[in-house]
Design an enzyme around this catalytic site. Structure first.
Site, PDB file in Angstrom:
ATOM      1  N   GLU A 110       0.790  -1.235   0.000  1.00 20.68           N
ATOM      2  CA  GLU A 110       0.000   0.000   0.000  1.00 20.68           C
ATOM      3  C   GLU A 110       0.824   1.288   0.000  1.00 20.68           C
ATOM      4  O   GLU A 110       0.608   2.171   0.847  1.00 20.68           O
ATOM      5  CB  GLU A 110      -0.982  -0.030   1.181  1.00 20.68           C
ATOM      6  CG  GLU A 110      -1.839  -1.290   1.177  1.00 20.68           C
ATOM      7  CD  GLU A 110      -2.785  -1.399   2.374  1.00 20.68           C
ATOM      8  OE1 GLU A 110      -2.734  -0.539   3.267  1.00 20.68           O
ATOM      9  OE2 GLU A 110      -3.583  -2.353   2.409  1.00 20.68           O
ATOM     10  N   GLU A 217      -5.977 -10.297  -2.384  1.00 23.42           N
ATOM     11  CA  GLU A 217      -6.864 -10.275  -1.204  1.00 23.42           C
ATOM     12  C   GLU A 217      -8.330 -10.219  -1.632  1.00 23.42           C
ATOM     13  O   GLU A 217      -9.140  -9.513  -1.024  1.00 23.42           O
ATOM     14  CB  GLU A 217      -6.537  -9.066  -0.313  1.00 23.42           C
ATOM     15  CG  GLU A 217      -5.087  -9.012   0.135  1.00 23.42           C
ATOM     16  CD  GLU A 217      -4.733  -7.821   1.035  1.00 23.42           C
ATOM     17  OE1 GLU A 217      -5.646  -7.179   1.578  1.00 23.42           O
ATOM     18  OE2 GLU A 217      -3.536  -7.546   1.175  1.00 23.42           O
TER      19      GLU A 217
HETATM   20  O1  9MR Z   1      -7.540  -8.811   7.501  1.00 22.49           O
HETATM   21  C1  9MR Z   1      -6.444  -8.319   8.257  1.00 22.49           C
HETATM   22  C2  9MR Z   1      -6.840  -8.183   9.721  1.00 22.49           C
HETATM   23  O2  9MR Z   1      -7.105  -9.462  10.264  1.00 22.49           O
HETATM   24  C3  9MR Z   1      -5.721  -7.501  10.482  1.00 22.49           C
HETATM   25  O3  9MR Z   1      -6.139  -7.268  11.806  1.00 22.49           O
HETATM   26  C4  9MR Z   1      -5.363  -6.183   9.824  1.00 22.49           C
HETATM   27  C5  9MR Z   1      -4.193  -5.512  10.545  1.00 22.49           C
HETATM   28  O4  9MR Z   1      -3.045  -6.327  10.482  1.00 22.49           O
HETATM   29  O5  9MR Z   1      -5.019  -6.384   8.458  1.00 22.49           O
HETATM   30  C6  9MR Z   1      -6.026  -6.968   7.700  1.00 22.49           C
HETATM   31  O6  9MR Z   1      -5.542  -7.211   6.380  1.00 22.49           O
HETATM   32  C7  9MR Z   1      -5.267  -6.098   5.548  1.00 22.49           C
HETATM   33  C8  9MR Z   1      -4.102  -6.486   4.652  1.00 22.49           C
HETATM   34  O7  9MR Z   1      -2.993  -6.860   5.416  1.00 22.49           O
HETATM   35  C9  9MR Z   1      -3.742  -5.358   3.705  1.00 22.49           C
HETATM   36  N1  9MR Z   1      -4.871  -4.947   2.934  1.00 22.49           N
HETATM   37  C10 9MR Z   1      -6.068  -4.603   3.694  1.00 22.49           C
HETATM   38  C11 9MR Z   1      -6.447  -5.774   4.613  1.00 22.49           C
HETATM   39  C12 9MR Z   1      -7.721  -5.427   5.366  1.00 22.49           C
HETATM   40  O8  9MR Z   1      -7.485  -4.307   6.162  1.00 22.49           O
END
Ligand code: 9MR
Length: 318
Positions: A110, A217
Protein backbone atom coordinates in the site's frame (compact mmCIF):
# COMPACT_ATOMS: atom_id res chain seq x y z
CA UNK A 1 -5.09 -17.24 12.05
CA UNK A 2 -2.92 -20.11 13.39
CA UNK A 3 -5.64 -20.82 15.99
CA UNK A 4 -8.23 -21.18 13.22
CA UNK A 5 -6.02 -23.68 11.43
CA UNK A 6 -6.11 -25.93 14.46
CA UNK A 7 -9.86 -26.39 13.96
CA UNK A 8 -10.35 -29.63 11.97
CA UNK A 9 -13.47 -28.42 10.10
CA UNK A 10 -11.70 -25.26 8.97
CA UNK A 11 -8.58 -27.15 8.03
CA UNK A 12 -10.54 -29.67 5.96
CA UNK A 13 -12.41 -26.93 4.07
CA UNK A 14 -9.19 -25.06 3.43
CA UNK A 15 -7.17 -28.04 2.23
CA UNK A 16 -9.96 -29.26 0.00
CA UNK A 17 -10.19 -25.97 -1.88
CA UNK A 18 -6.89 -24.11 -1.69
CA UNK A 19 -3.24 -24.65 -2.49
CA UNK A 20 -1.65 -21.46 -1.15
CA UNK A 21 -1.88 -19.60 2.13
CA UNK A 22 -1.29 -16.00 3.19
CA UNK A 23 -1.03 -15.09 6.87
CA UNK A 24 -3.58 -12.40 7.69
CA UNK A 25 -1.49 -10.86 10.46
CA UNK A 26 1.25 -13.17 11.76
CA UNK A 27 3.95 -12.16 9.28
CA UNK A 28 3.47 -8.42 9.71
CA UNK A 29 5.61 -6.10 11.81
CA UNK A 30 2.84 -5.67 14.39
CA UNK A 31 3.15 -9.37 15.19
CA UNK A 32 6.91 -9.72 14.78
CA UNK A 33 8.51 -6.57 16.26
CA UNK A 34 8.37 -6.42 20.07
CA UNK A 35 8.36 -2.99 21.75
CA UNK A 36 12.04 -3.44 22.67
CA UNK A 37 12.93 -4.22 19.05
CA UNK A 38 13.35 -7.96 19.36
CA UNK A 39 11.76 -10.08 16.64
CA UNK A 40 9.23 -12.74 17.58
CA UNK A 41 8.22 -15.54 15.24
CA UNK A 42 5.88 -17.85 17.12
CA UNK A 43 2.80 -16.98 15.02
CA UNK A 44 4.66 -16.96 11.71
CA UNK A 45 6.43 -20.23 12.51
CA UNK A 46 3.12 -21.89 13.39
CA UNK A 47 1.67 -20.91 10.00
CA UNK A 48 4.78 -22.19 8.23
CA UNK A 49 4.65 -25.50 10.09
CA UNK A 50 0.98 -25.99 9.17
CA UNK A 51 1.64 -25.10 5.54
CA UNK A 52 4.63 -27.40 5.23
CA UNK A 53 2.85 -30.28 6.88
CA UNK A 54 -0.06 -29.87 4.48
CA UNK A 55 2.00 -29.00 1.40
CA UNK A 56 0.50 -25.54 0.97
CA UNK A 57 2.51 -22.83 -0.72
CA UNK A 58 2.94 -19.74 1.48
CA UNK A 59 2.80 -16.17 0.20
CA UNK A 60 4.65 -13.82 2.57
CA UNK A 61 2.68 -10.75 3.66
CA UNK A 62 3.95 -8.08 4.24
CA UNK A 63 7.43 -6.77 5.00
CA UNK A 64 6.87 -3.00 4.96
CA UNK A 65 3.45 -1.38 5.51
CA UNK A 66 2.38 2.14 6.50
CA UNK A 67 -0.16 0.78 8.99
CA UNK A 68 2.49 -0.79 11.14
CA UNK A 69 5.10 1.62 12.43
CA UNK A 70 6.48 -0.22 15.46
CA UNK A 71 7.64 1.65 18.53
CA UNK A 72 11.15 0.29 18.14
CA UNK A 73 11.41 2.02 14.74
CA UNK A 74 9.70 5.20 15.94
CA UNK A 75 12.41 5.59 18.59
CA UNK A 76 14.97 5.84 15.77
CA UNK A 77 12.85 8.22 13.64
CA UNK A 78 15.21 10.91 12.35
CA UNK A 79 18.40 8.97 13.14
CA UNK A 80 19.04 7.86 9.59
CA UNK A 81 21.99 5.45 10.07
CA UNK A 82 20.39 3.62 12.99
CA UNK A 83 16.95 3.60 11.34
CA UNK A 84 18.42 2.22 8.11
CA UNK A 85 20.30 -0.49 10.00
CA UNK A 86 17.13 -1.61 11.79
CA UNK A 87 15.17 -1.55 8.53
CA UNK A 88 17.71 -3.66 6.66
CA UNK A 89 18.07 -6.03 9.57
CA UNK A 90 14.30 -6.55 9.77
CA UNK A 91 13.99 -7.56 6.12
CA UNK A 92 17.12 -9.75 6.27
CA UNK A 93 16.01 -11.53 9.42
CA UNK A 94 12.39 -12.16 8.44
CA UNK A 95 13.06 -13.21 4.86
CA UNK A 96 16.22 -15.02 5.84
CA UNK A 97 14.37 -17.14 8.40
CA UNK A 98 12.12 -18.54 5.65
CA UNK A 99 14.64 -18.43 2.80
CA UNK A 100 13.79 -21.01 0.15
CA UNK A 101 10.49 -21.81 1.90
CA UNK A 102 8.40 -18.75 1.03
CA UNK A 103 8.46 -18.46 -2.76
CA UNK A 104 6.76 -15.04 -2.96
CA UNK A 105 6.57 -11.98 -0.70
CA UNK A 106 4.69 -8.71 -0.55
CA UNK A 107 7.76 -6.58 0.03
CA UNK A 108 5.96 -3.24 0.23
CA UNK A 109 2.24 -2.97 0.92
CA UNK A 110 0.00 0.00 0.00
CA UNK A 111 2.60 2.64 -0.96
CA UNK A 112 0.13 4.89 -2.83
CA UNK A 113 -2.02 7.46 -1.02
CA UNK A 114 -5.57 6.34 -0.31
CA UNK A 115 -6.94 9.19 -2.43
CA UNK A 116 -4.64 8.20 -5.28
CA UNK A 117 -2.68 11.44 -5.22
CA UNK A 118 0.94 10.39 -5.29
CA UNK A 119 2.90 8.40 -2.76
CA UNK A 120 1.81 7.97 0.82
CA UNK A 121 3.68 9.91 3.49
CA UNK A 122 5.07 7.34 5.94
CA UNK A 123 7.72 7.02 8.61
CA UNK A 124 9.61 4.82 6.16
CA UNK A 125 9.62 7.53 3.52
CA UNK A 126 10.51 10.26 6.02
CA UNK A 127 13.69 8.41 6.91
CA UNK A 128 14.63 6.68 3.67
CA UNK A 129 12.92 8.74 0.95
CA UNK A 130 9.38 8.33 -0.38
CA UNK A 131 10.55 6.16 -3.26
CA UNK A 132 13.82 5.29 -1.51
CA UNK A 133 12.27 3.10 1.18
CA UNK A 134 10.48 1.03 -1.46
CA UNK A 135 13.57 0.64 -3.63
CA UNK A 136 15.71 -0.27 -0.63
CA UNK A 137 13.26 -2.89 0.65
CA UNK A 138 13.25 -4.65 -2.72
CA UNK A 139 17.04 -4.59 -3.03
CA UNK A 140 17.57 -6.04 0.44
CA UNK A 141 14.83 -8.61 -0.18
CA UNK A 142 16.44 -9.73 -3.44
CA UNK A 143 19.85 -10.05 -1.74
CA UNK A 144 18.33 -12.03 1.13
CA UNK A 145 16.40 -14.59 -0.89
CA UNK A 146 17.15 -14.47 -4.61
CA UNK A 147 14.72 -17.35 -5.20
CA UNK A 148 11.69 -15.41 -3.87
CA UNK A 149 9.39 -13.52 -6.23
CA UNK A 150 9.06 -9.98 -4.94
CA UNK A 151 5.66 -8.27 -5.13
CA UNK A 152 4.42 -4.75 -4.60
CA UNK A 153 0.87 -4.83 -3.28
CA UNK A 154 -1.87 -2.16 -3.52
CA UNK A 155 -5.63 -1.71 -3.07
CA UNK A 156 -8.38 0.07 -5.01
CA UNK A 157 -6.58 -0.37 -8.33
CA UNK A 158 -9.88 -1.49 -9.91
CA UNK A 159 -12.21 0.89 -8.06
CA UNK A 160 -10.14 4.07 -8.50
CA UNK A 161 -8.59 4.57 -11.94
CA UNK A 162 -6.83 7.72 -10.67
CA UNK A 163 -5.12 5.66 -7.97
CA UNK A 164 -4.13 3.09 -10.56
CA UNK A 165 -2.50 5.88 -12.56
CA UNK A 166 -0.48 7.00 -9.53
CA UNK A 167 0.49 3.35 -8.91
CA UNK A 168 1.64 2.97 -12.50
CA UNK A 169 3.68 6.17 -12.36
CA UNK A 170 5.36 4.86 -9.22
CA UNK A 171 6.05 1.52 -10.93
CA UNK A 172 7.66 3.30 -13.87
CA UNK A 173 9.90 5.31 -11.57
CA UNK A 174 10.91 2.23 -9.57
CA UNK A 175 11.60 0.06 -12.61
CA UNK A 176 13.63 2.86 -14.20
CA UNK A 177 15.88 2.78 -11.13
CA UNK A 178 16.32 -0.97 -11.60
CA UNK A 179 14.28 -1.93 -8.53
CA UNK A 180 13.95 -5.74 -8.50
CA UNK A 181 10.14 -6.03 -8.60
CA UNK A 182 8.92 -9.38 -9.92
CA UNK A 183 5.16 -8.98 -9.64
CA UNK A 184 2.17 -6.78 -8.93
CA UNK A 185 -0.33 -7.58 -6.21
CA UNK A 186 -3.78 -6.12 -6.65
CA UNK A 187 -5.67 -6.66 -3.41
CA UNK A 188 -9.07 -6.53 -5.14
CA UNK A 189 -11.27 -5.68 -2.18
CA UNK A 190 -14.11 -4.96 -4.56
CA UNK A 191 -17.87 -4.68 -4.11
CA UNK A 192 -21.14 -5.58 -5.80
CA UNK A 193 -21.50 -2.06 -7.26
CA UNK A 194 -18.17 -1.91 -9.07
CA UNK A 195 -18.85 -0.56 -12.58
CA UNK A 196 -18.85 -3.13 -15.35
CA UNK A 197 -15.54 -3.31 -17.15
CA UNK A 198 -13.55 -1.89 -14.22
CA UNK A 199 -11.64 -5.11 -13.57
CA UNK A 200 -10.87 -5.61 -17.25
CA UNK A 201 -9.52 -2.07 -17.56
CA UNK A 202 -7.39 -2.53 -14.44
CA UNK A 203 -5.87 -5.83 -15.61
CA UNK A 204 -5.13 -4.34 -19.01
CA UNK A 205 -3.20 -1.45 -17.45
CA UNK A 206 -1.39 -3.57 -14.88
CA UNK A 207 -0.42 -6.17 -17.49
CA UNK A 208 1.40 -3.48 -19.46
CA UNK A 209 4.46 -3.99 -17.24
CA UNK A 210 4.74 -7.61 -18.36
CA UNK A 211 4.98 -8.76 -14.72
CA UNK A 212 2.90 -11.52 -13.12
CA UNK A 213 -0.22 -10.30 -11.34
CA UNK A 214 -1.40 -11.66 -8.01
CA UNK A 215 -5.01 -11.05 -7.07
CA UNK A 216 -3.86 -10.91 -3.51
CA UNK A 217 -6.86 -10.28 -1.20
CA UNK A 218 -10.01 -10.83 -3.23
CA UNK A 219 -13.39 -10.33 -1.61
CA UNK A 220 -16.64 -8.85 -2.90
CA UNK A 221 -18.40 -6.75 -0.32
CA UNK A 222 -22.12 -5.98 -0.29
CA UNK A 223 -20.93 -2.38 -0.15
CA UNK A 224 -21.21 0.51 2.19
CA UNK A 225 -24.34 2.35 1.12
CA UNK A 226 -26.00 3.94 4.09
CA UNK A 227 -29.51 3.03 2.91
CA UNK A 228 -29.51 -0.10 0.81
CA UNK A 229 -32.95 -1.60 0.39
CA UNK A 230 -31.90 -4.38 -1.96
CA UNK A 231 -32.65 -7.87 -0.66
CA UNK A 232 -29.89 -10.22 0.42
CA UNK A 233 -30.89 -12.46 -2.46
CA UNK A 234 -30.36 -9.61 -4.94
CA UNK A 235 -27.01 -8.75 -3.39
CA UNK A 236 -25.89 -12.38 -3.59
CA UNK A 237 -26.86 -12.51 -7.27
CA UNK A 238 -25.01 -9.27 -8.02
CA UNK A 239 -22.01 -10.62 -6.15
CA UNK A 240 -22.00 -13.77 -8.27
CA UNK A 241 -22.16 -11.67 -11.46
CA UNK A 242 -19.35 -9.47 -10.25
CA UNK A 243 -17.24 -12.56 -9.48
CA UNK A 244 -17.82 -13.99 -12.94
CA UNK A 245 -16.75 -10.73 -14.62
CA UNK A 246 -13.76 -10.36 -12.36
CA UNK A 247 -12.39 -13.87 -12.78
CA UNK A 248 -13.05 -13.88 -16.51
CA UNK A 249 -11.09 -10.63 -16.81
CA UNK A 250 -8.19 -12.18 -14.88
CA UNK A 251 -8.29 -15.42 -16.84
CA UNK A 252 -8.13 -13.44 -20.09
CA UNK A 253 -4.57 -12.45 -19.20
CA UNK A 254 -1.77 -14.52 -20.72
CA UNK A 255 -0.95 -17.45 -18.45
CA UNK A 256 2.52 -16.17 -17.60
CA UNK A 257 0.97 -13.01 -16.15
CA UNK A 258 -1.36 -14.90 -13.78
CA UNK A 259 0.47 -15.55 -10.54
CA UNK A 260 -2.40 -16.61 -8.27
CA UNK A 261 -5.74 -15.66 -6.79
CA UNK A 262 -5.95 -15.24 -3.04
CA UNK A 263 -9.28 -14.92 -1.24
CA UNK A 264 -9.09 -12.78 1.92
CA UNK A 265 -10.51 -15.31 4.35
CA UNK A 266 -12.52 -18.49 4.37
CA UNK A 267 -15.83 -17.84 6.16
CA UNK A 268 -17.95 -14.70 5.85
CA UNK A 269 -18.03 -14.61 9.62
CA UNK A 270 -14.25 -14.11 9.67
CA UNK A 271 -14.14 -11.35 7.07
CA UNK A 272 -12.25 -8.24 8.04
CA UNK A 273 -15.05 -6.09 6.61
CA UNK A 274 -17.47 -7.29 9.27
CA UNK A 275 -15.27 -5.85 12.00
CA UNK A 276 -13.32 -3.13 10.17
CA UNK A 277 -13.01 -0.43 12.86
CA UNK A 278 -13.36 2.34 10.24
CA UNK A 279 -16.69 1.10 8.84
CA UNK A 280 -17.89 -2.22 10.27
CA UNK A 281 -20.63 -4.07 8.41
CA UNK A 282 -21.72 -7.12 10.43
CA UNK A 283 -24.11 -8.27 7.67
CA UNK A 284 -21.53 -8.33 4.91
CA UNK A 285 -20.95 -11.63 3.05
CA UNK A 286 -17.79 -10.96 1.04
CA UNK A 287 -16.19 -14.43 0.91
CA UNK A 288 -16.76 -17.86 -0.65
CA UNK A 289 -18.25 -19.71 2.33
CA UNK A 290 -20.92 -18.77 4.85
CA UNK A 291 -20.37 -19.11 8.58
CA UNK A 292 -21.20 -22.82 8.43
CA UNK A 293 -18.79 -23.46 5.56
CA UNK A 294 -21.54 -23.73 2.95
CA UNK A 295 -21.02 -22.60 -0.64
CA UNK A 296 -23.07 -19.66 -1.98
CA UNK A 297 -23.97 -18.36 -5.47
CA UNK A 298 -20.63 -16.54 -5.57
CA UNK A 299 -18.81 -19.81 -4.91
CA UNK A 300 -20.29 -21.46 -7.98
CA UNK A 301 -19.59 -18.34 -10.04
CA UNK A 302 -15.96 -18.44 -8.95
CA UNK A 303 -15.52 -22.14 -9.71
CA UNK A 304 -17.26 -21.88 -13.08
CA UNK A 305 -15.21 -18.90 -14.20
CA UNK A 306 -12.01 -20.79 -13.35
CA UNK A 307 -13.24 -23.95 -15.01
CA UNK A 308 -10.53 -26.19 -16.30
CA UNK A 309 -7.69 -23.95 -15.14
CA UNK A 310 -7.79 -24.61 -11.41
CA UNK A 311 -4.57 -26.56 -11.47
CA UNK A 312 -2.68 -23.52 -12.72
CA UNK A 313 -3.86 -21.32 -9.91
CA UNK A 314 -2.94 -20.98 -6.30
CA UNK A 315 -6.00 -20.03 -4.39
CA UNK A 316 -5.69 -19.09 -0.78
CA UNK A 317 -7.60 -18.38 2.35
CA UNK A 318 -5.94 -15.39 3.95
O1 9MR B 1 -7.54 -8.81 7.50
C1 9MR B 1 -6.44 -8.32 8.26
C2 9MR B 1 -6.84 -8.18 9.72
O2 9MR B 1 -7.10 -9.46 10.26
C3 9MR B 1 -5.72 -7.50 10.48
O3 9MR B 1 -6.14 -7.27 11.81
C4 9MR B 1 -5.36 -6.18 9.82
C5 9MR B 1 -4.19 -5.51 10.54
O4 9MR B 1 -3.04 -6.33 10.48
O5 9MR B 1 -5.02 -6.38 8.46
C6 9MR B 1 -6.03 -6.97 7.70
O6 9MR B 1 -5.54 -7.21 6.38
C7 9MR B 1 -5.27 -6.10 5.55
C8 9MR B 1 -4.10 -6.49 4.65
O7 9MR B 1 -2.99 -6.86 5.42
C9 9MR B 1 -3.74 -5.36 3.71
N1 9MR B 1 -4.87 -4.95 2.93
C10 9MR B 1 -6.07 -4.60 3.69
C11 9MR B 1 -6.45 -5.77 4.61
C12 9MR B 1 -7.72 -5.43 5.37
O8 9MR B 1 -7.49 -4.31 6.16
Amino acid sequence: MSAKLADPTTSTLLLKNFSQLTAEAEMKMAAIVAPDGRLRFSGADAIMAYAQQNKLRVHGHALVWHKHEPEAFLRLDGNKPAFTAMYDNYIRTVMGRYRGRIPSWDVVNEPVNGDGLGLRATMWGRNLGDLGYIERAFRIARETDPSAKLFINEYDLELKPEKRLAFMQMMEALLKKGTPIDGIGTQSHINIDMPKGAAKAAFKDLASFGLPIHVSELDISFGHRRFDWRSVRTKRALQAEQMTDFIQAFMALPEKLRHAITIWGLYDSDSFWRVNPEDPNPDDEPLLFDGAGRAKPVTAAFANALDGTKAALHVDAG
